[in-house]
Design an enzyme around this catalytic site. Structure first.
Site, PDB file in Angstrom:
ATOM      1  N   LYS A  88       1.468  -3.048  -1.824  1.00 19.44           N
ATOM      2  CA  LYS A  88       1.504  -1.797  -1.059  1.00 19.44           C
ATOM      3  C   LYS A  88       2.730  -0.941  -1.357  1.00 19.44           C
ATOM      4  CE  LYS A  88      -1.584  -2.697   2.758  1.00 19.44           C
ATOM      5  NZ  LYS A  88      -2.052  -4.089   2.514  1.00 19.44           N
ATOM      6  N   GLU A 110      -0.010   5.229   9.262  1.00 18.57           N
ATOM      7  CA  GLU A 110      -0.699   4.384  10.227  1.00 18.57           C
ATOM      8  C   GLU A 110      -0.626   2.962   9.699  1.00 18.57           C
ATOM      9  OE1 GLU A 110      -2.325   5.736   7.703  1.00 18.57           O
ATOM     10  OE2 GLU A 110      -3.216   3.870   6.974  1.00 18.57           O
ATOM     11  N   SER A 376      -2.728 -10.171  -4.751  1.00 17.26           N
ATOM     12  CA  SER A 376      -2.196  -8.931  -4.187  1.00 17.26           C
ATOM     13  C   SER A 376      -0.967  -9.115  -3.310  1.00 17.26           C
ATOM     14  CB  SER A 376      -3.302  -8.207  -3.402  1.00 17.26           C
ATOM     15  OG  SER A 376      -3.884  -9.077  -2.448  1.00 17.26           O
TER      16      SER A 376
HETATM   17  C1  PLP Z   1      -3.346  -4.517   2.577  1.00 17.24           C
HETATM   18  C2  PLP Z   1      -3.611  -5.638   1.669  1.00 17.24           C
HETATM   19  C3  PLP Z   1      -4.842  -5.761   0.968  1.00 17.24           C
HETATM   20  C4  PLP Z   1      -5.987  -4.815   1.172  1.00 17.24           C
HETATM   21  O1  PLP Z   1      -5.746  -3.508   0.807  1.00 17.24           O
HETATM   22  P1  PLP Z   1      -6.383  -2.838  -0.484  1.00 17.24           P
HETATM   23  O2  PLP Z   1      -6.098  -1.400  -0.299  1.00 17.24           O
HETATM   24  O3  PLP Z   1      -7.842  -3.161  -0.501  1.00 17.24           O
HETATM   25  O4  PLP Z   1      -5.681  -3.414  -1.665  1.00 17.24           O
HETATM   26  C5  PLP Z   1      -4.990  -6.800   0.087  1.00 17.24           C
HETATM   27  N1  PLP Z   1      -4.019  -7.712  -0.099  1.00 17.24           N
HETATM   28  C6  PLP Z   1      -2.827  -7.652   0.549  1.00 17.24           C
HETATM   29  C7  PLP Z   1      -1.812  -8.692   0.295  1.00 17.24           C
HETATM   30  C8  PLP Z   1      -2.600  -6.604   1.461  1.00 17.24           C
HETATM   31  O5  PLP Z   1      -1.419  -6.564   2.110  1.00 17.24           O
END
Ligand code: PLP
Length: 392
Positions: A88, A110, A376
């Site tokens: 993010k 948000e 992610s």
């Molecule tokens: C917020 C988040 C997501 C989901 O958000 P996307 O916009 O779909 O990438 C996925 N993995 C993690 C670790 C997150 O913090």
């Protein structure tokens, strides 16, 4: 409400917003085009990503996990190693730099689970901008640690009591603030959703994930992976990863949250079980009832617990270029534990959905084949949830 026709992916996207926001969206689009064509801006962004956020993140060969499936080799793109623990921050830094370029000194955002709020508060502290984060009071209770982190970073967290006091209510409140203060305020949206140009802006800022990973795989293996997998909440880490591979002969797989099962009604899988509708300013697949009311969602992972999805994913679903599968809460938990014990990495529960599908796809593939997964984020934030679901 006015409807802009620009910014379409297939028939999806657009800008379904109040008239007062149209100039701000047009300004953002123009500024974004200027900024990405300006080497001074892109090199400043690259410098922040390298020297503050920790880019490039590595790719890791998950040897023991691959051996456990005796199929394809599983590789991880390590966004969990980015500052603040997830992808993010790529988006938050880029948008805050863009706001600075536009002369806007106040940032609003948000947040649901608090991850996007923390990333935005982090970028604002580093760049010296005022930061206001809207958060449902119920989410503040559930995510007290992230609320405290945002306060430590100097952000003002505003509780939202309307509706169910969760993410969609916080989003409505942030939009209301933006309408009232649009001149000096930039609204940092946290995923590849929202009205045009946000889905394109967030894709551009997250594309660094896929561009790096593609080059890293070529260096390491001298070829591309056969398959690339990423989890899909709003879809930002997935579109960032996929963007680099869309023109390659690579199988692309997005993974939604099946929650307690796609047939249980308790999931967050709009691409699997929703139909097109408008939410938060754009047309995309949406979980809605026959009357068009947005349905309640469920996922063990807060980051996937959203009834909508970015419009580009809707177009990629319809065209068939990307396949969208789903993993349940229990699938994700099993993949979570497996990565902990086999690789020494505690993954985010969101990422664990992608890991489950990646392992299933690796299973009957040749050993010289490679499956690349976007890890992610890290799982520190999810430890209490995991402990609650299945005590060790
Ligand atoms: C917020 C988040 C997501 C989901 O958000 P996307 O916009 O779909 O990438 C996925 N993995 C993690 C670790 C997150 O913090």
């Amino acid at each position: 409400m006015s409807t802009a026709v620009s910014g379409r992916f297939g028939g999806y996207g657009g800008a379904y917003v109040p008239e007062t926001l149209v100039p701000a969206l047009e300004e953002l689009e123009a500024e974004m085009e200027g900024a990405f064509a300006d080497p001074a801006f892109t090199s400043e962004l690259d410098r922040w990503l390298a020297e503050f956020a920790g880019r490039p993140t590595p790719v890791t060969h998950a040897r023991r996990l691959s051996d456990a499936y005796s199929g394809a080799q599983i590789w991880l793109k390590r966004e969990d190693l980015l500052h603040t623990g997830a992808h993010k921050l790529n988006n938050a830094i880029g948008q805050v730099l863009l706001a600075q370029r536009m002369g806007k000194r106040r940032i609003i955002a948000e947040t649901g689970a608090g991850q996007h709020g923390v990333a935005t508060a982090t970028a604002c502290a580093a760049l010296g901008l005022e930061c206001v984060v809207y958060m449902g009071r119920e989410d503040m209770r559930r995510q007290a640690l992230n609320v405290y982190k945002m306060a430590l970073l100097g952000a003002d967290v505003v509780p939202v009591d309307s509706g169910s006091a969760t993410l969609k209510d916080a989003t409505n409140e942030a939009i209301r603030d933006w309408v009232a203060h649009v001149r000096g305020t930039h609204y940092v949206i946290g995923s590849a959703v929202g009205p045009h140009p946000y889905p394109s802006l967030v894709r551009r800022l997250q594309r660094v994930i896929g561009d790096e990973a593609r080059a890293q795989m070529l260096t390491r293996l001298r070829r591309l992976p056969s398959t690339v997998v990423a989890c899909v909440g709003g879809g930002s880490n997935a579109i960032g990863m996929f963007a680099a591979f869309l023109d390659d002969e690579v199988r692309l797989v997005g993974v939604e949250a099946a929650g307690r099962g796609l047939d249980s009604g308790e999931h967050a899988a709009p691409l699997s079980r929703g139909r097109p509708g408008v939410l938060h300013g754009s047309l995309s697949y949406l979980m809605q009832d026959a009357g068009g009311q947005v349905l309640a969602t469920h996922s063990i992972s807060a980051g996937l617990d959203y009834p909508g999805v970015g419009p580009e994913h809707s177009a990629l679903r319809d065209s068939g270029r990307v396949e969208y599968l789903a993993a349940s809460d229990t699938d994700a938990l099993a993949a979570f534990h497996q990565l902990c014990t086999l690789e020494g990495i505690i993954p985010a529960l969101e990422s664990s959905h992608a890991l489950h599908v990646a392992a299933a796809l690796a299973l009957n593939r040749p050993a010289d084949d490679a499956v690349l997964v976007c890890l992610s984020g890290r799982g520190d934030k999810d430890i209490d949830t995991v402990r609650e679901y299945d005590p060790a």
